[in-house]
Design an enzyme around this catalytic site. Structure first.
Site, PDB file in Angstrom:
ATOM      1  N   TYR A  86     -12.823  -2.030  -2.738  1.00  0.00           N
ATOM      2  CA  TYR A  86     -13.336  -0.836  -2.085  1.00  0.00           C
ATOM      3  C   TYR A  86     -14.525  -0.281  -2.875  1.00  0.00           C
ATOM      4  O   TYR A  86     -14.667  -0.512  -4.070  1.00  0.00           O
ATOM      5  CB  TYR A  86     -12.258   0.243  -2.015  1.00  0.00           C
ATOM      6  CG  TYR A  86     -11.244   0.077  -0.912  1.00  0.00           C
ATOM      7  CD1 TYR A  86     -11.081  -1.123  -0.231  1.00  0.00           C
ATOM      8  CD2 TYR A  86     -10.421   1.142  -0.542  1.00  0.00           C
ATOM      9  CE1 TYR A  86     -10.148  -1.259   0.776  1.00  0.00           C
ATOM     10  CE2 TYR A  86      -9.479   1.021   0.462  1.00  0.00           C
ATOM     11  CZ  TYR A  86      -9.343  -0.178   1.123  1.00  0.00           C
ATOM     12  OH  TYR A  86      -8.416  -0.306   2.121  1.00  0.00           O
ATOM     13  N   ASP A 120       0.799  -1.226   0.000  1.00  0.00           N
ATOM     14  CA  ASP A 120       0.000   0.000   0.000  1.00  0.00           C
ATOM     15  C   ASP A 120       0.830   1.273   0.000  1.00  0.00           C
ATOM     16  O   ASP A 120       0.437   2.266  -0.603  1.00  0.00           O
ATOM     17  CB  ASP A 120      -0.915   0.032   1.234  1.00  0.00           C
ATOM     18  CG  ASP A 120      -2.012  -1.013   1.165  1.00  0.00           C
ATOM     19  OD1 ASP A 120      -2.377  -1.409   0.051  1.00  0.00           O
ATOM     20  OD2 ASP A 120      -2.501  -1.419   2.232  1.00  0.00           O
TER      21      ASP A 120
END
EC number: 3.2.1.18
Length: 469
Positions: free
Chosen positions: A406, A151
């Protein structure tokens, strides 16, 4: 008539014609000067916030007795006021959601130079919508795409394109960021961009293309923000930021920003126990966010932000059909509005919901254990009645055999109401698809509709066997 009388008559007529021509020329001159200086009669606002003038060419062909005059006049439109958005219109009444956009980034990456991304979102200025994502500093068909499952790296940047335009090599890199949020206040874009070391990151606030303010990590544990649009009301933008543990108590603050400058910071208050990755929408005169509890609850936290006095309230979505993943089966899940449900609360996924009177519209993965499939529906009483479970108007966005990720909300102002839209991240690559070394995504976008609609499924659609390794 004798010769003298003829001469006098002809002379009089000629003088009359000459006088008329002279007066017409004076009238033309006065008209030309008046139109040329008309632009200075417009009032400009005190802060000089105007839209650029656009020249208009006016062709005037004036035919006189014996000749033609071509007069070209350039005139500017009076400046238009640029105003802050206030989002005071009511929310649109909808029956469900209709397809709006799909960028097909992964399929296009099989034969073109497309960025490796994740954490996408959508936000609109008053005239156009844009898609954002956090790039990995590489295209997919590039050895640098190996191991892009991570990330937070210093190479990640916030990308911005018109909605529906994949992130190609010409894409603008707005800022350096491994966590971000963006919104338009009616005059310019605000970008909140977080980057740096996990234990001492920096959030930069970029407004109208200029760095205006910054703030450092306050808990020294991965400062992070929404990964979807922030919201601006009358020039004040709000963004929810968290610093601290992802699986225990963390320190969440709500920042109030005006033209890129932090003007106030409020701590989270209310009954929400853990708040991350909020999906926020204008609920005039304030802002409402539905977030991710990564510690105790699979029911989603709600954060209400008062833009005028900077006060904060928080609770949880009442619907017993909860929105996070993982979660219990719907028969056994619960939510009682005030507290986390302590049901598979550890871990989670960014998501969204929004109130519709006493009801709630929401989206979630179809799987209750993994980021697979995606569905939307309305829960009657889901905003006000504890553990309500009456579901209507269910739609499948991505079938359960395909991956999702997401999701988040964005708002679009129409002529008479404010519409709610959402996007779904369609993740491909690692960890699940081990044939390749990269991790990236495409997106699909839907918006609220008051009309009828059909059925379908809109997965990413790339054949992993055709993709670069």
């Amino acid at each position: 008539m004798n010769p003298n009388q003829k001469i006098i008559t002809i002379g009089s007529v000629s003088l009359t014609i000459a006088t008329i021509c002279f007066l017409m020329q004076i009238a033309i001159l006065v008209t030309t000067v008046t139109l040329h200086f008309k632009q200075y009669e417009c009032d400009s606002p005190a802060n000089n916030q105007v839209m650029p003038c656009e020249p208009i060419i006016i062709e005037r062909n004036i035919t006189e007795i014996v000749y033609l005059t071509n007069t070209t006049i350039e005139k500017e439109i009076c400046p238009k006021l640029v105003e802050y958005r206030n989002w005071s219109k009511p929310q649109c009444k909808i029956t469900g959601f209709a397809p709006f956009s799909k960028d097909n980034s992964i399929r296009l990456s099989a034969g073109g130079d497309i960025w490796v991304t994740r954490e996408p979102y959508v936000s609109c200025d008053p005239g156009k919508c844009y898609q954002f994502a956090l790039g990995q500093g590489t295209t997919l068909d590039n050895k640098h795409s190996n191991d892009t499952i991570h990330d937070r790296t210093p190479h990640r940047t916030l990308l911005m394109n018109e909605l529906g335009v994949p992130f190609h090599l010409g894409t603008r890199q707005v800022c350096i960021a491994w966590s971000s949020s963006s919104c338009h206040d009616g005059k310019a874009w605000l970008h909140v961009c977080v980057t740096g070391y996990d234990k001492n990151a920096t959030a930069s606030f970029i407004y109208d293309g200029r760095l205006v303010d910054s703030i450092g990590s306050w808990s020294k544990n991965i400062l992070r923000t929404q990964e979807s649009e922030c919201v601006c009301i009358n020039g004040t933008c709000t963004v929810v930021m968290t610093d601290g543990s992802a699986s225990e108590r963390a320190d969440t603050k709500i920042l109030f920003i005006e033209e890129g400058k932090i003007v106030h910071i409020s701590p989270l208050s209310g009954s929400a126990q853990h708040v991350e990755e909020c999906s926020c929408y204008p609920r005039y005169p304030g802002v409402r966010c539905v977030c991710r509890d990564n510690w105790k609850g699979s029911n989603r936290p709600v954060v209400d932000i008062n833009v005028k006095d900077y006060s904060i309230a928080s609770s949880y979505v009442c619907s017993g059909l909860v929105g996070d993943t993982p979660r219990k089966n719907d028969r056994y899940s619960s939510s009682y509005c005030r507290n986390p449900n302590n049901e598979k609360g550890n871990h989670g996924v960014k998501g969204w919901a929004f109130d519709d009177g006493n009801d709630v519209w929401m989206g979630r993965t179809i799987s209750d254990e993994s980021r697979s499939g995606y569905e939307t529906f309305k829960v009657i009483g889901g905003w006000s009645t504890p553990n309500s479970k009456l579901q209507i108007n269910r739609q499948v966005i991505v079938d359960s055999d395909n991956r999702s990720g997401y999701s988040g909300i964005f708002s679009v102002e129409g002529k008479s109401c404010i519409n709610r839209c959402f996007y779904v991240e369609l993740i491909r690559g690692r960890e699940q698809e081990t044939r390749v070394w990269w991790t990236s995504n495409s997106i699909v976008v839907f918006c609220g509709t008051s009309g009828t609609y059909g059925t379908g499924s809109w997965p990413d659609g790339a054949d992993i066997n055709l993709m670069p390794i």
